[in-house]
Design a protein around this motif. Structure first.
Motif, PDB file in Angstrom:
ATOM      1  N   PHE B  33       0.891  -1.270   0.180  1.00 40.18           N
ATOM      2  CA  PHE B  33       0.012  -0.318   0.088  1.00 40.18           C
ATOM      3  C   PHE B  33       0.850   1.284   0.023  1.00 40.18           C
ATOM      4  O   PHE B  33       2.020   1.209   0.581  1.00 40.18           O
ATOM      5  CB  PHE B  33      -0.942   0.014   1.273  1.00 40.18           C
ATOM      6  CG  PHE B  33      -1.616  -1.324   1.375  1.00 40.18           C
ATOM      7  CD1 PHE B  33      -1.186  -2.371   2.133  1.00 40.18           C
ATOM      8  CD2 PHE B  33      -2.933  -1.169   1.260  1.00 40.18           C
ATOM      9  CE1 PHE B  33      -2.103  -3.496   2.341  1.00 40.18           C
ATOM     10  CE2 PHE B  33      -3.774  -2.282   1.319  1.00 40.18           C
ATOM     11  CZ  PHE B  33      -3.257  -3.534   1.946  1.00 40.18           C
ATOM     12  N   TYR B  50      -2.642  -6.195  -4.625  1.00 38.15           N
ATOM     13  CA  TYR B  50      -2.673  -7.623  -3.998  1.00 38.15           C
ATOM     14  C   TYR B  50      -1.805  -8.595  -4.553  1.00 38.15           C
ATOM     15  O   TYR B  50      -1.837  -9.765  -3.987  1.00 38.15           O
ATOM     16  CB  TYR B  50      -3.992  -8.026  -4.028  1.00 38.15           C
ATOM     17  CG  TYR B  50      -4.822  -7.193  -2.921  1.00 38.15           C
ATOM     18  CD1 TYR B  50      -5.970  -6.351  -3.311  1.00 38.15           C
ATOM     19  CD2 TYR B  50      -4.363  -6.799  -1.679  1.00 38.15           C
ATOM     20  CE1 TYR B  50      -6.661  -5.807  -2.629  1.00 38.15           C
ATOM     21  CE2 TYR B  50      -5.177  -6.406  -0.746  1.00 38.15           C
ATOM     22  CZ  TYR B  50      -6.400  -5.527  -1.214  1.00 38.15           C
ATOM     23  OH  TYR B  50      -7.106  -4.676  -0.392  1.00 38.15           O
ATOM     24  N   TYR B  99      -7.925 -11.314   3.644  1.00 41.42           N
ATOM     25  CA  TYR B  99      -7.149  -9.897   3.341  1.00 41.42           C
ATOM     26  C   TYR B  99      -6.916  -9.149   4.611  1.00 41.42           C
ATOM     27  O   TYR B  99      -6.973  -8.103   4.488  1.00 41.42           O
ATOM     28  CB  TYR B  99      -7.997  -9.058   2.630  1.00 41.42           C
ATOM     29  CG  TYR B  99      -9.809  -9.075   2.613  1.00 41.42           C
ATOM     30  CD1 TYR B  99     -10.340  -9.945   1.695  1.00 41.42           C
ATOM     31  CD2 TYR B  99     -10.221  -8.370   3.616  1.00 41.42           C
ATOM     32  CE1 TYR B  99     -11.768  -9.893   1.801  1.00 41.42           C
ATOM     33  CE2 TYR B  99     -11.596  -8.623   3.808  1.00 41.42           C
ATOM     34  CZ  TYR B  99     -12.458  -9.106   2.946  1.00 41.42           C
ATOM     35  OH  TYR B  99     -13.645  -8.936   3.235  1.00 41.42           O
ATOM     36  N   ASN B 100      -7.202  -9.879   5.631  1.00 45.69           N
ATOM     37  CA  ASN B 100      -7.096  -9.331   7.036  1.00 45.69           C
ATOM     38  C   ASN B 100      -5.936  -9.833   7.912  1.00 45.69           C
ATOM     39  O   ASN B 100      -5.695 -11.206   8.202  1.00 45.69           O
ATOM     40  CB  ASN B 100      -8.384  -9.872   8.021  1.00 45.69           C
ATOM     41  CG  ASN B 100      -9.659  -9.207   7.539  1.00 45.69           C
ATOM     42  OD1 ASN B 100      -9.747  -8.201   6.655  1.00 45.69           O
ATOM     43  ND2 ASN B 100     -10.774  -9.824   7.712  1.00 45.69           N
ATOM     44  N   SER B 101      -4.928  -8.880   8.027  1.00 51.86           N
ATOM     45  CA  SER B 101      -3.675  -9.184   8.713  1.00 51.86           C
ATOM     46  C   SER B 101      -3.146  -7.825   9.111  1.00 51.86           C
ATOM     47  O   SER B 101      -3.201  -6.779   8.502  1.00 51.86           O
ATOM     48  CB  SER B 101      -2.684 -10.155   7.903  1.00 51.86           C
ATOM     49  OG  SER B 101      -2.212  -9.263   6.635  1.00 51.86           O
ATOM     50  N   PRO B 102      -2.068  -8.045  10.113  1.00 50.90           N
ATOM     51  CA  PRO B 102      -1.649  -6.615  10.511  1.00 50.90           C
ATOM     52  C   PRO B 102      -0.780  -5.775   9.286  1.00 50.90           C
ATOM     53  O   PRO B 102      -0.054  -6.635   8.638  1.00 50.90           O
ATOM     54  CB  PRO B 102      -0.439  -7.223  11.684  1.00 50.90           C
ATOM     55  CG  PRO B 102      -1.214  -8.529  12.176  1.00 50.90           C
ATOM     56  CD  PRO B 102      -1.667  -9.232  10.806  1.00 50.90           C
ATOM     57  N   LEU B 103      -0.858  -4.681   9.436  1.00 53.12           N
ATOM     58  CA  LEU B 103      -0.171  -3.873   8.488  1.00 53.12           C
ATOM     59  C   LEU B 103       1.060  -3.416   9.083  1.00 53.12           C
ATOM     60  O   LEU B 103       1.026  -2.839  10.077  1.00 53.12           O
ATOM     61  CB  LEU B 103      -1.296  -2.508   8.074  1.00 53.12           C
ATOM     62  CG  LEU B 103      -0.952  -1.758   6.856  1.00 53.12           C
ATOM     63  CD1 LEU B 103      -1.026  -2.552   5.569  1.00 53.12           C
ATOM     64  CD2 LEU B 103      -1.773  -0.668   6.968  1.00 53.12           C
ATOM     65  N   PHE B 105       4.250  -0.633   8.530  1.00 50.79           N
ATOM     66  CA  PHE B 105       4.832   0.576   7.504  1.00 50.79           C
ATOM     67  C   PHE B 105       6.451   0.649   7.677  1.00 50.79           C
ATOM     68  O   PHE B 105       7.007   0.355   8.307  1.00 50.79           O
ATOM     69  CB  PHE B 105       4.163   1.923   8.393  1.00 50.79           C
ATOM     70  CG  PHE B 105       2.848   2.240   7.919  1.00 50.79           C
ATOM     71  CD1 PHE B 105       1.595   1.581   8.907  1.00 50.79           C
ATOM     72  CD2 PHE B 105       2.527   2.706   6.774  1.00 50.79           C
ATOM     73  CE1 PHE B 105       0.573   1.864   8.625  1.00 50.79           C
ATOM     74  CE2 PHE B 105       1.031   2.877   6.626  1.00 50.79           C
ATOM     75  CZ  PHE B 105       0.073   2.493   7.478  1.00 50.79           C
ATOM     76  N   GLY B 106       6.549   1.178   6.664  1.00 47.39           N
ATOM     77  CA  GLY B 106       8.211   1.676   6.462  1.00 47.39           C
ATOM     78  C   GLY B 106       8.345   2.830   7.100  1.00 47.39           C
ATOM     79  O   GLY B 106       7.330   3.632   7.619  1.00 47.39           O
TER      80      GLY B 106
END
Lengths: 109, 114
Positions: B33, B50, B99-103, B105-106
């Motif tokens: 994303f 995806y 499609y549900n899992s922890p996001l 980030f950079g």
């Protein structure tokens, strides 16, 4: 899409205090997550919590999916807890997370 | 631990330049994303993907495009940078468990367009 409301928008506490942050959602939740953004901008995933309660050290979170809200508890606050706390959810869709505007937390020594 | 790496921490570009923001993740995540973060507006989704060579528009895709030629890499392209694209850009990835899992980030790229 789903709407996410966070409260309070700002919170200033003394070190050692406890706090509760809240998120309300306009739609059913199934991918709810809490994040902490530190003063350098790094976003850290704290909890993946679509329902129930989880604890990690001084932090815990509870999501009541049927009532579309989630709470983040911070106990015995430390100055390193300062930053912005976000909650987010995808609202049943698969189109990425929608974020709230955040709670800006300042812990004073 | 999941590591999401953004190629630049700070970037200054001129109006009209073509800008590439690169993001690489090392956890074999299917989902990637791009968000931008602006004061008062929070985080807003620009594009997501995806799978390799797949892309979907987010909430604010205008003025941006993306490329995903390899699973681990997701690039955000500003075809002709404008001053209103000055912002913090955040890349994120997650696994495809449904499609549900922890996001994750950079560290973000703070882009200034002059």
């Amino acid at each position: 899409g789903i709407q996410v409301e966070q409260s309070p928008p700002d919170l200033i506490l003394q070190e050692g205090a406890n706090s509760t942050l809240r998120c309300n959602f306009s739609d059913s939740v199934n991918n709810l997550q809490w994040f902490h953004q530190n003063p350098w901008g790094q976003l850290i995933n704290l909890f993946y919590i679509p329902s129930g309660t989880k604890q990690n050290g001084r932090l815990s979170a509870t999501t009541v999916a049927t009532e579309r809200y989630s709470l983040l508890y911070i106990s015995s606050s430390q100055t390193t807890d300062s930053g912005v706390y976000f909650c987010a959810d995808s609202g049943g869709g698969a189109d990425g997370l929608t974020f709230g505007k955040g709670t800006h937390l300042i812990i004073q020594p | 631990d999941v590591k999401v790496t953004q190629s630049s921490r700070y970037l200054v570009k001129r109006t009209g330049e073509k800008v590439f923001l690169e993001c690489v993740q090392d956890m074999d995540h299917e989902n990637m994303f791009w968000y931008r973060q602006d004061p008062g507006l929070g985080l807003r989704l620009i594009y997501f993907s995806y799978d390799v060579k797949m892309k979907e528009k987010g909430d604010i895709p205008e003025g941006y495009s993306v490329s995903r030629e390899k699973k681990e890499r997701f690039s955000l392209i500003l075809e002709s940078a404008s001053t209103n694209q000055t912002s913090m850009y955040l890349c994120a990835s997650s696994s495809s468990d449904g499609y549900n899992s922890p996001l994750h980030f950079g560290n973000g790229t703070r882009l200034t367009v002059t």
